[in-house]
Design a protein around this motif. Structure first.
Motif, PDB file in Angstrom:
ATOM      1  N   GLY A  99       0.855  -1.187   0.000  1.00  7.58           N
ATOM      2  CA  GLY A  99       0.000   0.000   0.000  1.00  7.58           C
ATOM      3  C   GLY A  99       0.887   1.232   0.000  1.00  7.58           C
ATOM      4  N   PRO A 100       0.442   2.297  -0.656  1.00  7.67           N
ATOM      5  CA  PRO A 100       1.289   3.487  -0.715  1.00  7.67           C
ATOM      6  C   PRO A 100       1.281   4.211   0.631  1.00  7.67           C
ATOM      7  CG  PRO A 100      -0.801   3.906  -1.821  1.00  7.67           C
ATOM      8  CD  PRO A 100      -0.846   2.489  -1.326  1.00  7.67           C
ATOM      9  N   GLY A 101       2.292   5.006   0.890  1.00  8.36           N
ATOM     10  CA  GLY A 101       2.361   5.726   2.162  1.00  8.36           C
ATOM     11  C   GLY A 101       1.617   7.051   2.114  1.00  8.36           C
ATOM     12  N   PHE A 102       0.610   7.142   1.290  1.00 10.62           N
ATOM     13  CA  PHE A 102      -0.158   8.392   1.174  1.00 10.62           C
ATOM     14  C   PHE A 102      -1.601   8.040   0.801  1.00 10.62           C
ATOM     15  CE2 PHE A 102       2.163   7.381  -2.694  1.00 10.62           C
ATOM     16  CZ  PHE A 102       1.209   7.474  -3.690  1.00 10.62           C
ATOM     17  N   CYS A 170       0.345  11.229  -9.047  1.00 11.80           N
ATOM     18  CA  CYS A 170       1.037  11.038  -7.763  1.00 11.80           C
ATOM     19  C   CYS A 170       2.300  11.888  -7.724  1.00 11.80           C
ATOM     20  CB  CYS A 170       1.389   9.563  -7.571  1.00 11.80           C
ATOM     21  SG  CYS A 170      -0.060   8.538  -7.280  1.00 11.80           S
ATOM     22  N   GLN A 171       3.044  11.869  -8.823  1.00 10.78           N
ATOM     23  CA  GLN A 171       4.292  12.615  -8.890  1.00 10.78           C
ATOM     24  C   GLN A 171       4.049  14.113  -8.680  1.00 10.78           C
ATOM     25  OE1 GLN A 171       6.391  11.955 -12.593  1.00 10.78           O
ATOM     26  NE2 GLN A 171       8.187  11.346 -11.397  1.00 10.78           N
ATOM     27  N   ALA A 172       2.954  14.613  -9.248  1.00 10.68           N
ATOM     28  CA  ALA A 172       2.634  16.041  -9.096  1.00 10.68           C
ATOM     29  C   ALA A 172       2.388  16.397  -7.630  1.00 10.68           C
ATOM     30  CB  ALA A 172       1.417  16.394  -9.953  1.00 10.68           C
ATOM     31  N   ARG A 173       2.043  15.399  -6.831  1.00  7.97           N
ATOM     32  CA  ARG A 173       1.855  15.650  -5.400  1.00  7.97           C
ATOM     33  C   ARG A 173       3.096  15.252  -4.596  1.00  7.97           C
ATOM     34  NH1 ARG A 173      -4.158  14.071  -3.156  1.00  7.97           N
ATOM     35  NH2 ARG A 173      -5.303  15.582  -4.410  1.00  7.97           N
ATOM     36  N   GLY A 174       4.171  14.924  -5.307  1.00  7.42           N
ATOM     37  CA  GLY A 174       5.416  14.581  -4.625  1.00  7.42           C
ATOM     38  C   GLY A 174       5.472  13.137  -4.142  1.00  7.42           C
ATOM     39  N   MET A 176       5.710   8.870  -5.086  1.00  3.56           N
ATOM     40  CA  MET A 176       6.131   7.888  -6.089  1.00  3.56           C
ATOM     41  C   MET A 176       5.132   6.749  -6.101  1.00  3.56           C
ATOM     42  SD  MET A 176       8.499   7.389  -8.183  1.00  3.56           S
ATOM     43  CE  MET A 176       9.029   5.666  -8.141  1.00  3.56           C
ATOM     44  N   LEU A 177       4.626   6.399  -7.241  1.00  2.00           N
ATOM     45  CA  LEU A 177       3.813   5.190  -7.353  1.00  2.00           C
ATOM     46  C   LEU A 177       4.252   4.483  -8.622  1.00  2.00           C
ATOM     47  CD1 LEU A 177       1.171   3.789  -6.017  1.00  2.00           C
ATOM     48  CD2 LEU A 177       0.074   4.604  -8.099  1.00  2.00           C
ATOM     49  N   GLN A 178       4.646   3.246  -8.491  1.00  2.00           N
ATOM     50  CA  GLN A 178       5.116   2.489  -9.639  1.00  2.00           C
ATOM     51  C   GLN A 178       4.025   1.499 -10.044  1.00  2.00           C
ATOM     52  OE1 GLN A 178       7.973   3.317 -11.075  1.00  2.00           O
ATOM     53  NE2 GLN A 178       7.380   1.889 -12.702  1.00  2.00           N
ATOM     54  N   ILE A 179       3.590   1.581 -11.279  1.00  4.48           N
ATOM     55  CA  ILE A 179       2.657   0.555 -11.779  1.00  4.48           C
ATOM     56  C   ILE A 179       3.387  -0.182 -12.893  1.00  4.48           C
ATOM     57  CG2 ILE A 179       0.363   0.076 -12.729  1.00  4.48           C
ATOM     58  CD1 ILE A 179      -0.445   2.918 -11.937  1.00  4.48           C
ATOM     59  N   PRO A 181       4.240  -2.097 -16.117  1.00  6.94           N
ATOM     60  CA  PRO A 181       3.555  -2.053 -17.416  1.00  6.94           C
ATOM     61  C   PRO A 181       2.561  -3.213 -17.586  1.00  6.94           C
ATOM     62  CG  PRO A 181       5.894  -1.605 -17.703  1.00  6.94           C
ATOM     63  CD  PRO A 181       5.698  -1.952 -16.251  1.00  6.94           C
ATOM     64  N   GLU A 182       2.901  -4.382 -17.072  1.00  5.60           N
ATOM     65  CA  GLU A 182       1.994  -5.541 -17.253  1.00  5.60           C
ATOM     66  C   GLU A 182       0.713  -5.417 -16.426  1.00  5.60           C
ATOM     67  OE1 GLU A 182       4.589  -8.190 -14.064  1.00  5.60           O
ATOM     68  OE2 GLU A 182       3.760  -9.169 -15.839  1.00  5.60           O
ATOM     69  N   ASP A 183       0.724  -4.534 -15.405  1.00  9.19           N
ATOM     70  CA  ASP A 183      -0.482  -4.331 -14.593  1.00  9.19           C
ATOM     71  C   ASP A 183      -1.366  -3.192 -15.123  1.00  9.19           C
ATOM     72  OD1 ASP A 183      -0.066  -6.347 -12.725  1.00  9.19           O
ATOM     73  OD2 ASP A 183       1.281  -5.087 -11.533  1.00  9.19           O
ATOM     74  N   GLN A 184      -0.841  -2.395 -16.048  1.00  7.24           N
ATOM     75  CA  GLN A 184      -1.611  -1.253 -16.546  1.00  7.24           C
ATOM     76  C   GLN A 184      -2.792  -1.762 -17.373  1.00  7.24           C
ATOM     77  OE1 GLN A 184       0.744   1.963 -18.090  1.00  7.24           O
ATOM     78  NE2 GLN A 184       2.320   1.684 -16.535  1.00  7.24           N
ATOM     79  N   ARG A 185      -3.842  -0.954 -17.388  1.00  7.40           N
ATOM     80  CA  ARG A 185      -5.083  -1.383 -18.031  1.00  7.40           C
ATOM     81  C   ARG A 185      -5.547  -0.354 -19.057  1.00  7.40           C
ATOM     82  NH1 ARG A 185      -4.606  -5.523 -15.345  1.00  7.40           N
ATOM     83  NH2 ARG A 185      -6.314  -6.635 -14.329  1.00  7.40           N
ATOM     84  N   PRO A 186      -6.253  -0.821 -20.079  1.00  7.58           N
ATOM     85  CA  PRO A 186      -6.841   0.160 -20.999  1.00  7.58           C
ATOM     86  C   PRO A 186      -7.924   0.973 -20.283  1.00  7.58           C
ATOM     87  CG  PRO A 186      -7.570  -2.081 -21.531  1.00  7.58           C
ATOM     88  CD  PRO A 186      -6.557  -2.206 -20.429  1.00  7.58           C
TER      89      PRO A 186
END
Ligand code: AKG
Ligand code: FE2
Length: 279
Positions: A99-102, A170-174, A176-179, A181-186
């Motif tokens: 889970g992300p820390g934000f 997420c980056q714009a709010r400072g 980091m969230l890594q997704i 490529p194989e988990d990305q969805r249309p």
């Protein structure tokens, strides 16, 4: 098991209900269905005092509906129906997703064309502090929106995704969230406001994590509306923070809630949660 249990409201409205005195290991299909109905009415149902193994949680979910397999490709646990949300590693290997820390407000898998209706979340191990899940009552949030926003967006669809755009937000709010490529969805389209058949009310469905744009609007106008809606849904008036007891099985209705982890588990404290998603 006959569904005779004590209930305890979790807020001053219908939103959130705790049930005590049930043993889900002996629930039959009718019991499971009755609990799902309660979860649909109260949006968040906390079934306390359970002692469920992963397989017992999966068995209960199979009686309550059709299980959606875990969405992330790199699931490291042995049950394909289940995802561990945990900061605990096993033999040096992540057991699941920490889970992300934000805050990352969302409705589970709303980027799918047929999103799952319910999520079950079992508290196997909880930290001494932090580790709450925050829930937004999106029926009340819809009711509380200014009439001009409801009118302007009535019948509008929005683009929902799980991709690069989320990482950029997420980056714009400072953050980091890594997704992978194989988990990305249309992308998919869903209504900004979605009817909730069990209550006959409308819910806000657009959410900060997965809603990229309102379909058919300029990005600027869309951002303006969406940012207003997202901020509105974070108003404490609509939020219930669930502080877990070990053995809580929480069932939430993804059609009438948004949720986020509080992102605040202290260093060195274990949080082990198990998620099984059902339709
Ligand atoms: O960790 C939490 O409290 C929420 C996690 C979550 O959003 C999920 O597993 O769907
Ligand atoms: Fe979630």
């Amino acid at each position: 098991m006959k569904l005779r249990c004590e209930t305890e409201p979790l807020t001053s409205s219908e939103f959130g209900l705790r049930v005590n005195g049930l043993d889900l290991r002996v629930a039959d299909q009718d019991d499971a269905q009755a609990l799902i109905d309660l979860a649909a009415t109260h949006q968040v149902l906390v079934v306390s005092g359970q002692q469920l193994t992963p397989q017992e949680q999966i068995d209960f979910c199979g009686k309550a509906g059709t299980i959606y397999p875990h969405p992330l490709k790199k699931n490291t646990c042995q049950w394909p129906e289940m995802t561990y949300v945990t900061n605990v590693a096993e033999n040096g290997k992540a057991r699941g997703y920490p889970g992300p820390g934000f805050h990352i407000w969302h409705s589970d898998m709303c980027y799918e064309s047929t999103p799952p209706r319910f999520t079950t979340f079992y508290a196997e191990r909880v930290p001494e502090e932090g580790g709450d899940t925050l829930f937004c009552d999106t029926l009340a949030a819809y009711d509380g929106l200014p009439a001009e926003i409801k009118e302007a967006l009535e019948g509008k669809q929005a683009v929902f995704g799980f991709s690069q755009k989320l990482m950029e937000r997420c980056q714009a709010r400072g953050h980091m969230l890594q997704i992978d490529p194989e988990d990305q969805r249309p992308d998919t389209l869903h209504p900004v406001f979605r009817p909730h058949p069990p209550t006959g009310r409308k819910a806000v469905y657009a959410n900060w994590t997965h809603t990229d744009a309102i379909d058919g609007m300029s990005q600027e106008q869309s951002d303006q509306y969406l940012n207003t809606i997202f901020a509105h849904c974070e108003d404490p008036a609509y939020i219930y923070a669930h502080s877990y007891r070990e053995g809580d099985l929480v069932i939430w209705d993804n059609r009438a809630t948004l949720h986020t982890g509080d992102g605040a588990v202290p260093e060195g404290q274990a949080r082990i949660m198990r998620r099984v998603v059902i339709n």
